[in-house]
Scaffold this active site. Structure first.
Site, short mmCIF file in Angstrom:
data_model
loop_
_atom_site.label_atom_id
_atom_site.label_comp_id
_atom_site.label_asym_id
_atom_site.label_seq_id
_atom_site.Cartn_x
_atom_site.Cartn_y
_atom_site.Cartn_z
N ASP A 45 50.04 33.52 23.75
CA ASP A 45 49.99 34.78 24.57
C ASP A 45 48.35 34.84 24.06
O ASP A 45 48.32 35.25 22.87
CB ASP A 45 50.46 36.22 24.14
CG ASP A 45 49.88 37.12 24.78
OD1 ASP A 45 48.96 37.45 25.15
OD2 ASP A 45 50.57 38.38 24.62
N SER A 58 35.98 31.21 37.89
CA SER A 58 36.37 31.22 39.70
C SER A 58 34.82 31.43 40.41
O SER A 58 34.27 32.16 39.63
CB SER A 58 37.20 32.06 40.25
OG SER A 58 36.89 32.66 41.25
N TYR A 65 39.95 40.84 38.56
CA TYR A 65 39.42 39.00 39.02
C TYR A 65 38.10 38.88 38.66
O TYR A 65 38.04 38.45 37.77
CB TYR A 65 40.90 38.52 39.64
CG TYR A 65 40.74 37.33 39.34
CD1 TYR A 65 41.50 37.02 38.93
CD2 TYR A 65 40.02 36.18 40.31
CE1 TYR A 65 41.78 35.52 39.02
CE2 TYR A 65 39.39 35.10 40.18
CZ TYR A 65 41.32 34.87 39.67
OH TYR A 65 41.00 33.56 40.05
N LYS A 71 35.85 36.31 35.30
CA LYS A 71 35.73 35.91 36.13
C LYS A 71 34.49 35.99 35.64
O LYS A 71 34.01 34.84 34.97
CB LYS A 71 36.42 35.18 37.11
CG LYS A 71 37.80 34.88 37.54
CD LYS A 71 38.25 34.31 36.11
CE LYS A 71 39.64 33.73 36.69
NZ LYS A 71 39.96 31.65 35.58
#
Length: 250
Positions: free
Chosen positions: A59, A139, A152, A156
């Site tokens: 994790d 990304s 997200y 990123k």
């Protein structure tokens, strides 16, 4: 050609998708590969197909897990040369309708997970005194606005900024550890397929990113990982590499 022969690499989120492709290619080119993932069953199946590969449950949000993974890698192989911070996930939501829990989850996995990887990866790479290569996976969502994945994109974006800081720190420390960032677009992975299914029937920028542009193959990213892991990129650090078929160019 064995372009990374003798090197030891950790790939987080390596049970499937881009991470699994990285693991396969690095192993094929001579590296000892440690695959980590929170999905133990899938991780074990993946390493069973990669000669010499090792799987460790992980994790990336948990610093104790990082100490275990890095410590076990050093115990088994005596060194760490390459770290690919690839683990990630996506939860859909604009800045108005995303939940704080989802935002924090993505930040913990990707931003904090990458931070912990860099922190403990650098310490492990110093053991050999021969430097190393950290490869962070961001990304193109950190380059262009996509309204439905606010959390997200933010996570990123943090990875992009962290990578530059790590590169400068290591340069100043003269430890021969490099840090570079890869920014993929949509690629043919289980995560992308799940996103397309979740968004089916909607008209969103996130779905457009998947359907309006030719998706890459995981191997397209893995080849860049191989270059950055190898000594061919020994003078490359603090750089960003966009792999999106030109999507973010115009």
């Amino acid at each position: 050609m064995a372009r990374v022969s003798g090197k030891v690499a950790i790939i987080t989120g390596g049970a499937s998708g881009l991470g699994a492709a990285d693991a396969r290619l690095l192993a094929r080119e001579g590296a000892q590969v440690v695959v980590t993932d929170s999905n133990a069953a899938l991780g074990e199946r993946t390493v069973a197909e990669i000669p010499g590969a090792v799987f460790l449950p992980h994790d990336v949000r948990d610093e104790a897990h990082w100490r275990m993974v890095v410590g076990e890698t050093l115990r088994r192989f005596g060194r760490l040369d390459v770290l690919v911070n690839n683990a990630g996930l996506v939860r859909f939501g604009s800045v108005e309708d995303a939940t704080l829990d989802d935002y924090r989850l993505m930040s913990a996995v990707m931003s904090e997970g990458t931070f912990l990887g860099c922190k403990h990866g650098i310490a492990a790479m110093k053991v050999s005194g021969e430097g190393g290569s950290i490869i962070n996976v961001a990304s193109i969502a950190a380059l262009k606005g996509i309204g439905e994945i606010a959390g997200y994109s933010a996570a990123k974006g943090a990875i992009r900024a962290l990578g530059r800081s790590v590169a400068v720190h290591c340069r100043n420390q003269r430890n021969d550890i490099r840090c570079n960032t890869i920014l993929p677009g949509a690629h043919d992975t289980p995560m992308t397929a799940a996103a397309a299914q979740a968004l089916a029937g909607t008209s969103t920028g996130a779905l457009d990113q998947i359907t309006d542009n030719a998706q890459g193959r995981p191997e397209d990213v893995a080849r860049m990982v191989l270059f950055l892991a190898s000594d061919e990129s020994r003078h490359v650090t603090g750089a960003e590499f966009v792999i999106d078929g030109g999507e973010s160019a115009g």
